[in-house]
Structures are given as structure tokens and as C-alpha cells.
Design a protein around this motif. Structure first.
Motif, PDB file in Angstrom:
ATOM      1  N   UNK A 148       0.829  -1.215   0.000  1.00 30.30           N
ATOM      2  CA  UNK A 148       0.000   0.000   0.000  1.00 30.30           C
ATOM      3  C   UNK A 148       0.858   1.258   0.000  1.00 30.30           C
ATOM      4  N   UNK A 149       1.911   1.241   0.802  1.00 31.27           N
ATOM      5  CA  UNK A 149       2.785   2.416   0.879  1.00 31.27           C
ATOM      6  C   UNK A 149       3.454   2.664  -0.472  1.00 31.27           C
ATOM      7  N   UNK A 150       3.876   1.585  -1.134  1.00 27.99           N
ATOM      8  CA  UNK A 150       4.523   1.722  -2.446  1.00 27.99           C
ATOM      9  C   UNK A 150       3.540   2.305  -3.461  1.00 27.99           C
ATOM     10  N   UNK A 151       2.299   1.847  -3.421  1.00 30.38           N
ATOM     11  CA  UNK A 151       1.301   2.365  -4.369  1.00 30.38           C
ATOM     12  C   UNK A 151       0.994   3.836  -4.083  1.00 30.38           C
ATOM     13  N   UNK A 152       0.986   4.201  -2.816  1.00 29.41           N
ATOM     14  CA  UNK A 152       0.774   5.624  -2.468  1.00 29.41           C
ATOM     15  C   UNK A 152       1.951   6.458  -2.981  1.00 29.41           C
ATOM     16  N   UNK A 153       3.143   5.957  -2.775  1.00 28.63           N
ATOM     17  CA  UNK A 153       4.331   6.681  -3.255  1.00 28.63           C
ATOM     18  C   UNK A 153       4.293   6.807  -4.763  1.00 28.63           C
ATOM     19  N   UNK A 154       3.836   5.753  -5.432  1.00 27.59           N
ATOM     20  CA  UNK A 154       3.747   5.771  -6.897  1.00 27.59           C
ATOM     21  C   UNK A 154       2.801   6.875  -7.362  1.00 27.59           C
ATOM     22  N   UNK A 155       1.739   7.083  -6.582  1.00 33.04           N
ATOM     23  CA  UNK A 155       0.752   8.100  -6.972  1.00 33.04           C
ATOM     24  C   UNK A 155       1.240   9.517  -6.679  1.00 33.04           C
ATOM     25  N   UNK A 156       2.066   9.660  -5.639  1.00 33.73           N
ATOM     26  CA  UNK A 156       2.386  11.004  -5.146  1.00 33.73           C
ATOM     27  C   UNK A 156       3.693  11.562  -5.720  1.00 33.73           C
TER      28      UNK A 156
END
Ligand SMILES: [Zn+2]
Length: 423
Positions: free
Chosen positions: A411-419
């Protein structure tokens, strides 16, 4: 695929907890010990075996696997915009001589679980994602620890690390060549967007508070000292008590003082004397010389500084009162590390959305993330380990917690990918 681990992002991207667990158990065979631990010292045959497994397994998931001049391995999953620097996940596959199955390994194989989740869902992130296996995190065969993330972050030079020798006199650079993992890409010439590391806590706090996820905000500051106390060897039968210069008695008083100093900064500070040599160490000789080490730590560098000042004040007083000479040398100073607030926030939000019990926590031990934090936005995720035990063959975690940790990592990686790198 387990049903209770659904992840909202990317529609149907799931961590498969059973596959993660079977990876943990399968790789535990490389250097597995009869007592259920792992002996997989860096740059040994066992290290080569697990590295080869890492290459094979990541390639099966569509990744390109490379290694740099320090043997750090990178499994890269292409992104929609492959020109963006990758979002990285990492930890280490080497262990202590009597290590457990999870220290470091959970971080790499949890990262592998993230790659597998993306692969199975056919979900292509905007950034490339890279999973890193850092060479020689443990520092057990070649010191210091976190050696090759250190080179990556510019803390050590490549040459000084290549020339390190183990206790048998074998050279790091030669041993790296010998296992076939000295790459041509210069270590550190590898831009990254962010770094996340999943790790077992290696302490008792999460378990005691029945929390599943530790949102790691940084690594505490630490200083190490070597202390030599010099008294006078004397006959234990014939030397009257007032005429003694007992180095061990003085050292005992100093050890008590280390504990007192740490307790004066409760509850965060810790102070430890973990190594002591008594000379001549004979039952009927008043000890003439004692050597011991001191390790003090606190999340706040100012507190570490205060503890040092207290020790430099108290220990000489004790020496004088005990009739001995004293020498203190500070041999290591690692300032506190503060992880990136944005990345910490991503881990925290992921834990909240998933409904896991979570708390913010400062890492006691150092990790590769401590060096990565110098060059890129970084955060860590902790999961509990049984009785807080680590660097021990009995090190243990639950399958459920391993899956929870990898889910938060995903989840953290996907959030970082978005931001990150958003125009
Ligand atoms: Zn570790």
C-alpha cells in the motif's frame, strides 16, 4: 490467494500470505541450521545460493535482475514511465552466524510478495519498482554493518569496503568475485525516488502492546565507547582491602553508573555494557586491568550528548575513588536518523486503512534504511517478533503478521507511486 488481505489500491492487487510464507521457509534452507535458524554469512556459498534463487524467482515475475559493483541486487519491474527513478523496496538476505529466519529476509521476501501481487494483478505502476537485496547488512563477517547500502549512500568508499578482511584474512572484494556477484554498475550510480523497508521489530514493544504494525519514524542515535581501567595485580590473600587497586571492582561501579545514566533519561534511553575482559582473570589475583565497552542510545541526539557528558563526569570520579586509572575512547557516533514525513505518512495511512493496530516507533537497531534516508525519502514498517527475540535461531513471527507487513508495504509503495514525481 487469501481472501482476508484485500487491498483497495489498483483494484485487485493482493499480497498472497501463503506464498510469502513458503518463500520464507524455502529460502531458509540455504544455510539452515539444525535448531531452526540460518547461518548465511555474507559472500559465502549459502549467500550465493539465496542470491541465485532471488534472481530466478524475480525473473519468473517478469523482473530484470542486475547487481552493482558491491553485489547489491536490484530486481526491476518496469513502470508505465520507465524514465522515472524507481520506487525501491529493500532489506538483506545475509544473517548472523546463528541468525533467525526473518531478520532482513522478511523485508526482501515481503518486497518479492509486492512484486508478485503486481504481476498477478497485471497492474503496472507509474514508476518502475525495484526490490533491493543489500550486500552485508549484518557486518558479522566483514565489519561494519550496513556496509553496501553505506557505499550506495556515499557513507563509505567502494575501495575501503573492497579491502575489508574477515577474521580469516579473506578480502571482501575477492570473496565478492568468487561468488560471481561483482557487477559492472558502479555502486550508488542508481537514482531512486523513494525507499521502503519492512523488517521485524527485533524488540518487544509491538508484541507487548498487541500491535501488528510499527510505523517507524527513524533510528535512534548511538555512541560506542571503549573503556580501559588500570589498577594493580596483587595477591588476593595478602593484600589488605584498603591497599588494593582493584580494576574489576572499579569497572563494576562504572557499569552500575552506565545503567544509572540511562535510567536518568527513562523511558527512551538505553545504556549497555555488553563486552568485558578481566585481566589476569585468575581466582586469587586482585584484577589489575579491565577492558569493557559502553553502548548508549536515544532517539534524541541531545540526550545522547547528555549521557556522554554524564559518563565523562561520573567515570573519572569512580576511578579516583577506586584508586585506578581510566581511559575512555569514543569509537562510534551514529546520529539519530529521522525518516521522511511524507513516507511515514504513507505507512501510517496504509495501516489505518487496513485496520491493523499500529503505533509509531523508533528503531533501536540500525538498518539499511538509515543510510538510504540520507539520499532519498525513506520510511520503514515493523512487525512484531516473538518475545522481541532476534539475532537468535529461535527468532519467530506469525504468518499473519508477515502478510500484514507486506500488505502495508504494498500500500505504501502504491501511495508513493501516486504522489512522487507528479508534475
Ligand atoms: Zn536486519
Amino acid at each position: 490467494m487469501t481472501q482476508n488481505s484485500s487491498i483497495g489500491h489498483g483494484d485487485n492487487v493482493f499480497i498472497d500470505g501463503q506464498d510469502l510464507w513458503s518463500d520464507l521457509m524455502e529460502t531458509a534452507r540455504f544455510g539452515g541450521t539444525p535448531r531452526g535458524g540460518i547461518r548465511r554469512l555474507t559472500l559465502t556459498a549459502e549467500d550465493r545460493q539465496v542470491r541465485d534463487w532471488f534472481v530466478r524467482t524475480c525473473e519468473e515475475l517478469g523482473c530484470t535482475v542486475t547487481h552493482d559493483s558491491m553485489g547489491n541486487q536490484f530486481a526491476r519491474r518496469a513502470g508505465q514511465d520507465d524514465s522515472l527513478p524507481p520506487i525501491t523496496i529493500g532489506s538483506h538476505l545475509d544473517t548472523q552466524p546463528t541468525g533467525g529466519k526473518f531478520d532482513g529476509i522478511l523485508g526482501v521476501l515481503g518486497g518479492l510478495a509486492v512484486l508478485r501481487a503486481l504481476y498477478r494483478a497485471g497492474y503496472v505502476t507509474r514508476h518502475p519498482i525495484e526490490l533491493i537485496n543489500w550486500t552485508n547488512e549484518e557486518g558479522s563477517r566483514f565489519t561494519p554493518p550496513m556496509m553496501c547500502s553505506g557505499v550506495f549512500a556515499g557513507v563509505f568508499t567502494e575501495q575501503e569496503v573492497l579491502d575489508k578482511r574477515d577474521r580469516a584474512g579473506l578480502r571482501f572484494g575477492d570473496e565478492l568475485e568468487a561468488i560471481g556477484y561483482r557487477g559492472s554498475e558502479p555502486c550508488g550510480q542508481h537514482p531512486v525516488t523513494a525507499y521502503f523497508e519492512l523488517h521485524i521489530e527485533q524488540g518487544p514493544i509491538l508484541e507487548a502492546e498487541e500491535k501488528t504494525i510499527g510505523i517507524v519514524t527513524g533510528v535512534q542515535g548511538a555512541r560506542w565507547y571503549e573503556v580501559t581501567v588500570k589498577g594493580k595485580d596483587a595477591h588476593a590473600g595478602s593484600t589488605p582491602m584498603p591497599m588494593r587497586h582493584d580494576a574489576l571492582l572499579a569497572a563494576a561501579r562504572m557499569i552500575e553508573a552506565v545503567s544509572t545514566v540511562a535510567l536518568s533519561h527513562a523511558p527512551t534511553a538505553v545504556g549497555t555494557v555488553g563486552l568485558i575482559e578481566n585481566r589476569p582473570n585468575s581466582n586469587n589475583v586482585v584484577p589489575g586491568e579491565v577492558f569493557f565497552t559502553i553502548d548508549v542510545r536515544d532517539p534524541d541526539d541531545a540526550v545522547v550528548q547528555q549521557m556522554e557528558a554524564q559518563l565523562y563526569d561520573l567515570l573519572p570520579q569512580i576511578a579516583e575513588r577506586s584508586g585506578v586509572a581510566l581511559e575512555i575512547v569514543r569509537i562510534w557516533d551514529a546520529p539519530a536518523v529521522h525518516f521522511d514525513p511524507v513516507c511515514i505518512g504513507m505507512v501510517e495511512a496504509a495501516a489505518q486503512e487496513s485496520g491493523y493496530g499500529a503505533r509509531r516507533i523508533v528503531s533501536g537497531p540500525g538498518h539499511d534504511a538509515a543510510y538510504m534516508a540520507r539520499i532519498t525519502p525513506t520510511a520503514m514498517i515493523f512487525v512484531p517478533c516473538l518475545d522481541g527475540l532476534s539475532h537468535n535461531e529461535a527468532e519467530s513471527i506469525t504468518e499473519k503478521d508477515a502478510e500484514a507487513g507486506a500488505s502495508i508495504l504494498l500500500k505504501a509503495v502504491l501511495k508513493a507511486d501516486a504522489v512522487f514525481n507528479n508534475a
